[in-house]
Scaffold this motif. Sequence first.
Motif, short mmCIF file in Angstrom:
data_model
loop_
_atom_site.label_atom_id
_atom_site.label_comp_id
_atom_site.label_asym_id
_atom_site.label_seq_id
_atom_site.Cartn_x
_atom_site.Cartn_y
_atom_site.Cartn_z
N SER A 37 0.82 -1.21 0.00
CA SER A 37 0.00 0.00 0.00
C SER A 37 0.86 1.26 0.00
O SER A 37 2.05 1.19 0.32
CB SER A 37 -0.85 0.04 1.28
OG SER A 37 -1.88 -0.87 1.25
N PRO A 38 0.24 2.41 -0.27
CA PRO A 38 0.95 3.67 -0.03
C PRO A 38 1.31 3.74 1.46
O PRO A 38 0.46 3.50 2.32
CB PRO A 38 -0.10 4.74 -0.36
CG PRO A 38 -1.09 4.06 -1.26
CD PRO A 38 -1.12 2.64 -0.81
N GLY A 39 2.55 4.03 1.75
CA GLY A 39 2.96 4.16 3.15
C GLY A 39 3.21 2.85 3.87
O GLY A 39 3.35 2.83 5.08
N THR A 43 9.99 2.06 0.58
CA THR A 43 11.27 2.75 0.42
C THR A 43 12.16 2.53 1.63
O THR A 43 13.37 2.32 1.50
CB THR A 43 11.02 4.27 0.19
OG1 THR A 43 9.99 4.44 -0.77
CG2 THR A 43 12.28 4.95 -0.30
N ASP A 65 6.68 5.39 -9.53
CA ASP A 65 5.80 6.36 -8.92
C ASP A 65 4.88 6.93 -9.98
O ASP A 65 5.25 7.00 -11.16
CB ASP A 65 6.58 7.51 -8.26
CG ASP A 65 6.96 7.19 -6.82
OD1 ASP A 65 6.05 6.93 -6.03
OD2 ASP A 65 8.17 7.17 -6.52
N ILE A 66 3.73 7.35 -9.55
CA ILE A 66 2.78 7.98 -10.45
C ILE A 66 3.28 9.34 -10.87
O ILE A 66 3.15 9.76 -12.02
CB ILE A 66 1.43 8.09 -9.72
CG1 ILE A 66 0.87 6.69 -9.59
CG2 ILE A 66 0.50 9.02 -10.44
CD1 ILE A 66 -0.40 6.64 -8.87
N ALA A 67 3.87 10.04 -9.92
CA ALA A 67 4.35 11.40 -10.18
C ALA A 67 5.54 11.65 -9.26
O ALA A 67 5.67 11.04 -8.22
CB ALA A 67 3.24 12.41 -9.90
N LEU A 70 10.37 11.60 -5.43
CA LEU A 70 10.74 11.67 -4.01
C LEU A 70 11.52 10.44 -3.57
O LEU A 70 12.55 10.55 -2.91
CB LEU A 70 9.46 11.80 -3.15
CG LEU A 70 8.75 13.15 -3.17
CD1 LEU A 70 7.41 13.03 -2.45
CD2 LEU A 70 9.62 14.22 -2.52
N ASP A 71 10.99 9.25 -3.90
CA ASP A 71 11.63 8.03 -3.43
C ASP A 71 12.98 7.81 -4.10
O ASP A 71 13.93 7.34 -3.47
CB ASP A 71 10.72 6.81 -3.68
CG ASP A 71 9.50 6.83 -2.76
OD1 ASP A 71 9.51 7.61 -1.78
OD2 ASP A 71 8.55 6.09 -3.03
N GLY A 89 0.21 8.64 -13.84
CA GLY A 89 -1.18 8.42 -13.45
C GLY A 89 -1.59 6.97 -13.42
O GLY A 89 -2.58 6.63 -12.79
N GLU A 116 10.51 -0.93 -6.96
CA GLU A 116 9.49 -0.53 -5.99
C GLU A 116 8.25 -0.15 -6.78
O GLU A 116 8.22 0.84 -7.50
CB GLU A 116 9.96 0.65 -5.14
CG GLU A 116 8.91 1.04 -4.11
CD GLU A 116 9.28 2.21 -3.22
OE1 GLU A 116 10.46 2.50 -3.03
OE2 GLU A 116 8.32 2.83 -2.70
N ILE A 118 4.16 0.78 -7.62
CA ILE A 118 3.23 1.82 -7.17
C ILE A 118 2.57 1.36 -5.87
O ILE A 118 2.26 0.19 -5.69
CB ILE A 118 2.15 2.02 -8.25
CG1 ILE A 118 2.78 2.36 -9.61
CG2 ILE A 118 1.14 3.08 -7.84
CD1 ILE A 118 3.54 3.64 -9.66
N GLY A 119 2.36 2.27 -4.96
CA GLY A 119 1.68 1.95 -3.70
C GLY A 119 0.23 1.61 -3.97
O GLY A 119 -0.60 2.49 -4.19
N ASN A 120 -0.07 0.31 -3.97
CA ASN A 120 -1.39 -0.13 -4.44
C ASN A 120 -1.45 -1.63 -4.17
O ASN A 120 -0.56 -2.38 -4.55
CB ASN A 120 -1.48 0.17 -5.95
CG ASN A 120 -2.83 -0.15 -6.57
OD1 ASN A 120 -3.59 -0.99 -6.07
ND2 ASN A 120 -3.14 0.50 -7.67
#
Lengths: 218, 218
Positions: A37-39, A43, A65-67, A70-71, A89, A116, A118-120
Motif C-alpha cells: 500500500s501507499p505508506g 522505500t 511512482d505515479i508522479a 521523491l523516493d 497516473g 518498488e 506503485i503503492g497499491n
Amino acid sequence: MKIQVVRQILEWNEDKSAEIRALLKEKKVFFINLMGSPGAGKTTALKRLFTLMGDKVNIGVIEGDIAGKLDAETVQELGLPVVQLNTDGACHIEAMSIEAVLPYFDLDKLDVLIVENIGNLVCPAEFDLGEDFRLALLSVPEGDDKIEKYPLLFSRCHALGITKTDVKAAFDFDETRVAGSLRAINPHAPIFALSDKTGEGFAELAEHLLTVIGEKIG
Amino acid sequence: MKIQVVRQILEWNEDKSAEIRALLKEKKVFFINLMGSPGAGKTTALKRLFTLMGDKVNIGVIEGDIAGKLDAETVQELGLPVVQLNTDGACHIEAMSIEAVLPYFDLDKLDVLIVENIGNLVCPAEFDLGEDFRLALLSVPEGDDKIEKYPLLFSRCHALGITKTDVKAAFDFDETRVAGSLRAINPHAPIFALSDKTGEGFAELAEHLLTVIGEKIG
C-alpha cells in the motif's frame, strides 16, 4: 468486451515479462518486485535491505511512482543506482516499462534489481514484470484484515513483511489473523515482522533474500 | 491504442455517471464518494459519521470491496441499509456498478448515499460515479508525502480527512507539508484532523457535510 481488452493487455505483458525474465537470467540478475500500500514502508525497507546486503551483492533500483521522484531521491542518497519510472497516473507498472528502463543499468555489473512498485494492493498484483521474487509489505496501521480484502497480491507473494510492528500497541492488530489468512491462500511464503524504528526482522529478511538469490544466480 | 481503450471505458463511465447524477438529483439524494488507501479508516469514518448524522438524515451505504463482505457486516451492525459491491479483483468502482446497485435502495426514503470505494489512491480517482462530493482520507501512518505522490485523487476531493492523528507522535508526520501540498493542487477543500480513538474532528466533519448536504438537497 472490456474483459477482452484487459486480457489483451495482460497477454502483451506476458510476452514482455518472459523476455525480461530470459534476459535477466542470462545476465544473472535476480529481480525483486516490491509491493504494498501507499505508506507500507517500501522505500524504508529498500534502504534497510541495501544497508544489510549492499556489501554482498550489487543492487540496482527502479522507483515506480505515479508522479515525482521523491523516493528515487531518497534511494539515491545511499549511492544506489536508481532509475525513476513515472507512470503518469497509471496504477501499476507493466513489463514494457521495465524493458524501457533496463538499458539504464549495466546488467553485467548487477546482481539484484529491485523495483518498488506503485503503492497499491490491487493492480500491481496482476502484472508479471519478469521478476524472480515478489516481496509484499503490509503495515500494522493498515489493519489485520487486508489480506482477506486484497487477496491476489498476497496469494502470489514469495515473502510477506509486516512493517511498523513498533506501533502494534496503538493498533488493534492481530498477527495470528494475518498469518492465518495468508496461509489460507499462500501456503509457503515466510512472514517477517519488521520495524524500522527498532530494526526488528530486517536482518532475517536480508538473510532469507541472500539465500534465495544465491540459489538462483549462484 | 491502449490509451484509446482506456478513453472508451472512461466515456462509457461518463455517460453512466451523468445518468446517476440526474436520477439522484431528482430523488434528492446526496451522493458521497469516500476514498483512501487500504486501512486509511474509511469504514471507521462511516460509522462515526452515521452516529453523528444518522438522526438528521437517512443514510444508505454501498460497500465496495474486491472480495468478501467484512466492511458491509461492520456497517450493517449499525442498522444502516448497506449493499456490498464486489469488484471481483477490479481496482476501482465504475458508474455502471453503482447503477446496478441503486435498485437495492428505496431512493425516495434516502437523503444521503455513501459509497466506500476500493482502498486505492490511484484508480478510483479517475472514475466519476455521479457523486456530489468526494471525501478523501489520508491516515497519519501512510506518511505526509502521499498527496505529492498520488495527486489526482487529492486534487479532486471536496474535503480531506487526516485520520489516526492520535498516533502522530509515533510517526514523522508534518501536517504543514500535507496542507501545503493539498493547497498547491486543490485550493478550497477543507482539511479535518480526525481520530477515532479520541473522537477528534468528526463532529466538525459531520457539521460540514450536513451544511453541504442542506445546500444541495434542501
